[in-house]
Each structure stands twice: as structure tokens, then as C-alpha cells.
Design a protein around this motif. Structure first.
Motif, mmCIF file in Angstrom:
data_model
loop_
_atom_site.group_PDB
_atom_site.id
_atom_site.type_symbol
_atom_site.label_atom_id
_atom_site.label_comp_id
_atom_site.label_asym_id
_atom_site.label_seq_id
_atom_site.Cartn_x
_atom_site.Cartn_y
_atom_site.Cartn_z
ATOM 1 N N PHE A 5 0.757 -1.259 -0.018
ATOM 2 C CA PHE A 5 -0.093 0.147 0.051
ATOM 3 C C PHE A 5 0.817 1.200 -0.049
ATOM 4 O O PHE A 5 0.304 2.332 -0.151
ATOM 5 C CB PHE A 5 -0.922 -0.008 0.987
ATOM 6 C CG PHE A 5 -2.100 -1.106 1.169
ATOM 7 C CD1 PHE A 5 -2.926 -0.890 0.116
ATOM 8 C CD2 PHE A 5 -2.030 -2.258 1.745
ATOM 9 C CE1 PHE A 5 -3.816 -1.961 -0.051
ATOM 10 C CE2 PHE A 5 -2.848 -3.110 1.715
ATOM 11 C CZ PHE A 5 -4.118 -3.051 0.697
ATOM 12 N N LEU A 6 2.040 1.065 0.056
ATOM 13 C CA LEU A 6 2.957 2.433 -0.154
ATOM 14 C C LEU A 6 3.587 2.495 -1.531
ATOM 15 O O LEU A 6 4.225 1.491 -2.035
ATOM 16 C CB LEU A 6 4.182 2.122 0.888
ATOM 17 C CG LEU A 6 5.156 3.223 0.998
ATOM 18 C CD1 LEU A 6 4.487 4.617 1.697
ATOM 19 C CD2 LEU A 6 6.129 2.798 2.245
ATOM 20 N N SER A 7 3.186 3.565 -1.981
ATOM 21 C CA SER A 7 3.468 3.955 -3.623
ATOM 22 C C SER A 7 5.095 3.937 -3.945
ATOM 23 O O SER A 7 5.572 4.606 -2.697
ATOM 24 C CB SER A 7 2.746 4.870 -4.107
ATOM 25 O OG SER A 7 3.274 6.298 -3.783
ATOM 26 N N GLU A 8 5.459 3.564 -4.832
ATOM 27 C CA GLU A 8 6.990 3.782 -5.175
ATOM 28 C C GLU A 8 7.059 5.198 -5.539
ATOM 29 O O GLU A 8 8.172 5.744 -4.910
ATOM 30 C CB GLU A 8 7.289 3.125 -6.575
ATOM 31 C CG GLU A 8 7.312 1.530 -6.502
ATOM 32 C CD GLU A 8 7.572 0.869 -7.648
ATOM 33 O OE1 GLU A 8 7.358 1.484 -8.783
ATOM 34 O OE2 GLU A 8 7.778 -0.341 -7.870
ATOM 35 N N GLU A 9 6.338 6.118 -5.873
ATOM 36 C CA GLU A 9 6.455 7.487 -5.955
ATOM 37 C C GLU A 9 6.615 8.047 -4.667
ATOM 38 O O GLU A 9 7.470 9.080 -4.388
ATOM 39 C CB GLU A 9 5.487 8.036 -6.795
ATOM 40 C CG GLU A 9 5.555 9.590 -7.202
ATOM 41 C CD GLU A 9 6.966 9.960 -7.979
ATOM 42 O OE1 GLU A 9 7.489 10.870 -7.860
ATOM 43 O OE2 GLU A 9 7.239 9.014 -8.681
ATOM 44 N N THR A 10 5.837 7.697 -3.706
ATOM 45 C CA THR A 10 6.029 8.351 -2.226
ATOM 46 C C THR A 10 7.363 8.032 -1.618
ATOM 47 O O THR A 10 7.870 9.041 -1.052
ATOM 48 C CB THR A 10 4.878 7.712 -1.556
ATOM 49 O OG1 THR A 10 3.700 8.044 -1.866
ATOM 50 C CG2 THR A 10 5.074 8.190 0.065
ATOM 51 N N ILE A 11 7.882 7.022 -1.803
ATOM 52 C CA ILE A 11 9.004 6.390 -1.370
ATOM 53 C C ILE A 11 10.131 7.275 -2.007
ATOM 54 O O ILE A 11 11.187 7.692 -1.574
ATOM 55 C CB ILE A 11 9.455 4.940 -1.407
ATOM 56 C CG1 ILE A 11 8.357 4.129 -0.591
ATOM 57 C CG2 ILE A 11 10.983 4.621 -1.131
ATOM 58 C CD1 ILE A 11 8.471 2.588 -1.023
ATOM 59 N N LYS A 12 10.138 7.299 -3.482
ATOM 60 C CA LYS A 12 11.057 8.198 -4.157
ATOM 61 C C LYS A 12 10.835 9.687 -3.848
ATOM 62 O O LYS A 12 12.115 9.955 -3.468
ATOM 63 C CB LYS A 12 10.837 7.911 -5.553
ATOM 64 C CG LYS A 12 11.664 8.867 -6.591
ATOM 65 C CD LYS A 12 11.250 8.858 -7.975
ATOM 66 C CE LYS A 12 11.883 9.619 -8.769
ATOM 67 N NZ LYS A 12 11.531 9.582 -10.310
ATOM 68 N N GLN A 13 9.958 10.146 -3.492
ATOM 69 C CA GLN A 13 9.888 11.510 -3.003
ATOM 70 C C GLN A 13 10.561 11.750 -1.755
ATOM 71 O O GLN A 13 11.234 12.903 -1.099
ATOM 72 C CB GLN A 13 8.512 12.333 -3.179
ATOM 73 C CG GLN A 13 8.106 12.399 -4.410
ATOM 74 C CD GLN A 13 8.608 13.107 -5.331
ATOM 75 O OE1 GLN A 13 9.389 13.856 -5.079
ATOM 76 N NE2 GLN A 13 9.045 12.645 -6.682
#
Length: 83
Positions: free
Chosen positions: A68-76
Motif C-alpha cells: 500500500f506504499l507507492s513507489e512514488e511516495t518512497i522516491k519523493q
């Protein structure tokens, strides 16, 4: 998922900053100025990644993440830490 981010500070300062952020959040950091591994827990699961440094560029690869944790959120979040 892998992405690269340029940085301007000395490499050992960047590594110290990343190590502190990971260990302050009860994660594990193994690595040096060339590359390494990071493991961190979140309330919804564990994040496992690796990094490699070439010149003034760090390449981060997310090897495992909570569904449920998006790759984009981690990247940012990683970009905010590096910049």
C-alpha cells in the motif's frame, strides 16, 4: 524500481545523513561511499533497498516495499533526504 538523484555535498556527508535517518527510525544500514543496503520498518511493512554511488550521483533501488506504499511516495521521501 530504481532511480538516480544527483547530489552536491561530499559523499561521506551524504552517507552519514542517510545512515542517521535510517538508524534514527530503527532501520539497518550497511554500506559505504560506494554502495550498500537499507532496511526500514514502517507501520504498514518493511522497505528494503540498495544504493550505489558513482561520482556525484546516487542510484537507489527499492527491492521490497509494503503493497500500500507507492513507489512514488518512497522516491519523493528519499529525494527530500538527499537534497
Amino acid at each position: 524500481m530504481a532511480f538516480s538523484v544527483p547530489f552536491n555535498e561530499p559523499t561521506n556527508n551524504l552517507i552519514d545523513k542517510i545512515r542517521k535517518a535510517v538508524t534514527d527510525n530503527k532501520g539497518t544500514f550497511t554500506g559505504d561511499n560506494n554502495g550498500g543496503q537499507i532496511k526500514m520498518s514502517t507501520p504498514i511493512g518493511q522497505i528494503h533497498g540498495s544504493y550505489k554511488i558513482e561520482g556525484q550521483n546516487i542510484t537507489v533501488e527499492i527491492l521490497n516495499k509494503p503493497f500500500f506504499l507507492s513507489e512514488e511516495t518512497i522516491k519523493q521521501e528519499i529525494i527530500k533526504l538527499i537534497k
